[in-house]
Design a protein around this motif. Structure first.
Motif, PDB file in Angstrom:
ATOM      1  N   ALA A  13      41.062  46.850  35.653  1.00 40.58           N
ATOM      2  CA  ALA A  13      42.399  46.956  36.383  1.00 40.58           C
ATOM      3  C   ALA A  13      44.280  47.631  35.324  1.00 40.58           C
ATOM      4  O   ALA A  13      45.296  47.834  36.338  1.00 40.58           O
ATOM      5  CB  ALA A  13      42.884  46.027  37.887  1.00 40.58           C
ATOM      6  N   GLU A 122      50.047  42.408  35.798  1.00 44.37           N
ATOM      7  CA  GLU A 122      49.895  43.532  36.432  1.00 44.37           C
ATOM      8  C   GLU A 122      48.626  43.548  36.985  1.00 44.37           C
ATOM      9  O   GLU A 122      47.386  44.568  37.707  1.00 44.37           O
ATOM     10  CB  GLU A 122      50.517  44.975  36.136  1.00 44.37           C
ATOM     11  CG  GLU A 122      50.666  46.031  36.447  1.00 44.37           C
ATOM     12  CD  GLU A 122      51.812  46.734  36.106  1.00 44.37           C
ATOM     13  OE1 GLU A 122      52.026  47.685  36.943  1.00 44.37           O
ATOM     14  OE2 GLU A 122      52.743  46.751  34.991  1.00 44.37           O
ATOM     15  N   CYS A 123      47.585  43.502  35.995  1.00 42.35           N
ATOM     16  CA  CYS A 123      45.858  44.035  36.515  1.00 42.35           C
ATOM     17  C   CYS A 123      45.349  42.864  37.460  1.00 42.35           C
ATOM     18  O   CYS A 123      44.741  43.563  38.317  1.00 42.35           O
ATOM     19  CB  CYS A 123      44.933  43.650  35.239  1.00 42.35           C
ATOM     20  SG  CYS A 123      45.379  44.470  33.446  1.00 42.35           S
ATOM     21  N   ARG A 126      47.303  44.458  40.690  1.00 44.93           N
ATOM     22  CA  ARG A 126      45.971  45.347  41.345  1.00 44.93           C
ATOM     23  C   ARG A 126      44.781  44.798  41.274  1.00 44.93           C
ATOM     24  O   ARG A 126      44.460  45.566  42.528  1.00 44.93           O
ATOM     25  CB  ARG A 126      46.074  46.005  40.050  1.00 44.93           C
ATOM     26  CG  ARG A 126      47.580  47.094  38.986  1.00 44.93           C
ATOM     27  CD  ARG A 126      46.899  47.772  37.823  1.00 44.93           C
ATOM     28  NE  ARG A 126      47.987  48.402  37.604  1.00 44.93           N
ATOM     29  CZ  ARG A 126      48.640  49.515  37.056  1.00 44.93           C
ATOM     30  NH1 ARG A 126      47.602  49.281  36.226  1.00 44.93           N
ATOM     31  NH2 ARG A 126      49.705  49.660  36.621  1.00 44.93           N
ATOM     32  N   GLU A 129      45.540  43.617  45.265  1.00 42.03           N
ATOM     33  CA  GLU A 129      45.429  44.310  46.112  1.00 42.03           C
ATOM     34  C   GLU A 129      44.752  45.492  45.751  1.00 42.03           C
ATOM     35  O   GLU A 129      44.652  45.549  47.808  1.00 42.03           O
ATOM     36  CB  GLU A 129      47.051  45.631  45.722  1.00 42.03           C
ATOM     37  CG  GLU A 129      48.165  44.483  45.522  1.00 42.03           C
ATOM     38  CD  GLU A 129      49.371  45.282  44.475  1.00 42.03           C
ATOM     39  OE1 GLU A 129      48.922  46.266  43.989  1.00 42.03           O
ATOM     40  OE2 GLU A 129      50.641  44.772  44.522  1.00 42.03           O
ATOM     41  N   ARG A 130      43.660  45.363  45.592  1.00 39.90           N
ATOM     42  CA  ARG A 130      42.460  45.805  46.123  1.00 39.90           C
ATOM     43  C   ARG A 130      40.880  45.297  47.420  1.00 39.90           C
ATOM     44  O   ARG A 130      40.176  45.753  47.541  1.00 39.90           O
ATOM     45  CB  ARG A 130      41.366  45.555  44.548  1.00 39.90           C
ATOM     46  CG  ARG A 130      42.424  46.956  43.560  1.00 39.90           C
ATOM     47  CD  ARG A 130      40.997  47.213  42.550  1.00 39.90           C
ATOM     48  NE  ARG A 130      41.467  48.144  41.788  1.00 39.90           N
ATOM     49  CZ  ARG A 130      41.433  48.007  40.681  1.00 39.90           C
ATOM     50  NH1 ARG A 130      39.858  48.012  40.069  1.00 39.90           N
ATOM     51  NH2 ARG A 130      41.924  49.229  39.300  1.00 39.90           N
ATOM     52  N   ASP A 162      53.044  49.333  36.172  1.00 39.48           N
ATOM     53  CA  ASP A 162      53.724  50.167  37.568  1.00 39.48           C
ATOM     54  C   ASP A 162      55.824  51.451  36.904  1.00 39.48           C
ATOM     55  O   ASP A 162      55.758  52.470  37.457  1.00 39.48           O
ATOM     56  CB  ASP A 162      54.098  49.854  38.293  1.00 39.48           C
ATOM     57  CG  ASP A 162      52.625  49.124  39.173  1.00 39.48           C
ATOM     58  OD1 ASP A 162      51.893  49.838  38.938  1.00 39.48           O
ATOM     59  OD2 ASP A 162      53.119  48.317  40.084  1.00 39.48           O
TER      60      ASP A 162
END
Length: 181
Positions: A13, A122-123, A126, A129-130, A162
């Protein structure tokens, strides 16, 4: 120096495939033991083969790398990389650090390793969120520190957070222009 192969590596990610797509080069067609999904074409999306065939290719030295993900093998053949190096048309791929290092050692002048870095938080976000299952997120994030450390072998490291997406995109665009001129 003229690069024939751009290899992206980094944690799950981090945005490797996104940056590879932005680069706009043809991608290396890799191998997998999973079944084709609807619409996928053998030789265009992947080379589809049995687990046994991929294992034999790896044992015989025909594969640069092979990794297992969700019960299926994924890997890159040595011949495909040789064809790219000899063909002169730049191409790109996404690889694990071990495979990227192997290619770089075989073809040091023709290979550019691009590391993609982002924070662990953040990874994880992400992946969530997937729609990735929590246990899968945990499994993927378990290797994060090692994958970040392995970026030290890269020729270029792009921070793809981001807040830096525009910069990351601009760097990839400059790389693309340099490769195609």
């Amino acid at each position: 120096m003229s690069f024939s192969l751009i290899v992206f590596q980094g944690p799950s990610a981090s945005g490797k495939s996104t940056l590879q797509s932005l680069l706009g080069l043809p991608r290396v067609v890799t191998w997998t033991s999973r079944r084709p999904r609807p619409g996928e074409v053998n030789g265009r999306d992947y080379h589809f083969a049995s687990r046994e065939r991929l294992e034999e290719m790896f044992r015989s030295g025909l594969m640069i790398e092979i990794n297992e993900y969700k019960g299926n093998y994924y890997g890159t053949s040595l011949q495909s990389i040789r064809d790219i190096i000899e063909g002169g048309m730049p191409m790109s791929t996404v690889m694990e650090a071990q495979g990227a290092a192997a290619i770089k050692s075989m073809f040091p002048e023709q290979t550019l390793l691009v590391g993609v870095s982002v924070s662990k938080e953040e990874c994880g976000r992400r992946l969530m969120e997937r729609g990735t299952a929590a246990e899968e997120v945990e499994r993927r994030m378990a290797d994060f520190e090692r994958e970040i450390e392995e970026l030290s072998q890269c020729d270029l490291i792009i921070r793809n957070s981001d807040e830096h997406l525009e910069k990351a995109s601009s760097i990839v665009e400059l790389l693309r222009k340099g490769l195609l001129n």
